[in-house]
Design a protein around this motif. Structure first.
Motif: not given
Ligand code: FNR
Length: 184
Positions: A11, A13, A16-18, A78-82, A115-116
């Protein structure tokens, strides 16, 4: 000699939690180990046309040198869109080239997904694992490190709960055993 574990946080940001989890894992490294956070936020998208003398971006060279300087790698994603965030996938690709000169090769790895959500970044964790197979990075298998519902694992001051840190300590101990079998 001190061993260095390179830490990559998927991540970008600030809050970030990560990143929070990665900082705790860095603190838990035992004597004889140090953490080195490796930034990849400035890497241009990988393009084979740039892989020629005079065109290789300076940031690619810096990133590859930093990877080569460490002994093992921790990934926090983190997971973005799986799947994994694009910036992290781009970092994998940049580090894997030039062809035949991958900077990842043979480095023992740990994957932690944070992930949250309740699924705990499982999809990202396993997509990353798939790439590491090809990159020839032996990766800790057990305990699996899926950190879900992360917002509920923090106290009122935003610190990670002791019971969760205990789990991080167990993962660290297992990773160091794994690392030493391979590199000790
Ligand atoms: C997410 N998020 C998310 N969470 C999850 O558990 N599975 C997923 O597939 C997704 N997909 C997803 C896509 C995009 C584009 C964003 C921006 C976010 C939510 C994500 O887990 C959440 O924003 C976390 O806080 C991201 O990690 P960091 O930045 O906190 O480390």
């Amino acid at each position: 000699m001190t061993k260095t574990i390179g830490i990559l946080v998927g991540s970008l940001r600030e809050g970030s939690y990560n990143k929070l989890v990665a900082q705790k894992f860095a603190e838990l490294l035992p004597d004889g180990y140090e953490a080195k956070f490796i930034d990849f936020s400035d890497l241009p998208f990988y393009n084979e046309d740039l892989e020629v003398e005079g065109k290789v971006p300076e940031s690619w060279t810096r990133f590859r040198q930093e990877l080569q300087s460490v002994d093992g790698i921790y990934f926090f994603t983190p997971e973005y869109n799986r799947s994994v965030p694009g910036a992290l996938k781009n970092a994998l690709d940049v580090g894997s080239r030039p062809y035949g000169q991958s900077s990842w090769d043979g480095k023992p790895a740990l994957i932690v997904s944070v992930s949250p959500g309740a699924i705990s970044g499982f999809g990202a964790n396993h997509h990353l694992r798939q790439s590491l197979v090809f990159l020839n990075m032996p990766t800790l298998q057990q305990p699996e490190a899926y950190i879900g519902n992360i917002a509920n694992l923090l106290d009122a001051n935003g610190e990670i709960l002791t019971s969760t840190v205990d789990f991080f300590q167990l993962i660290t101990t297992k990773y160091i055993e794994f690392f030493e079998k391979l590199k000790g």
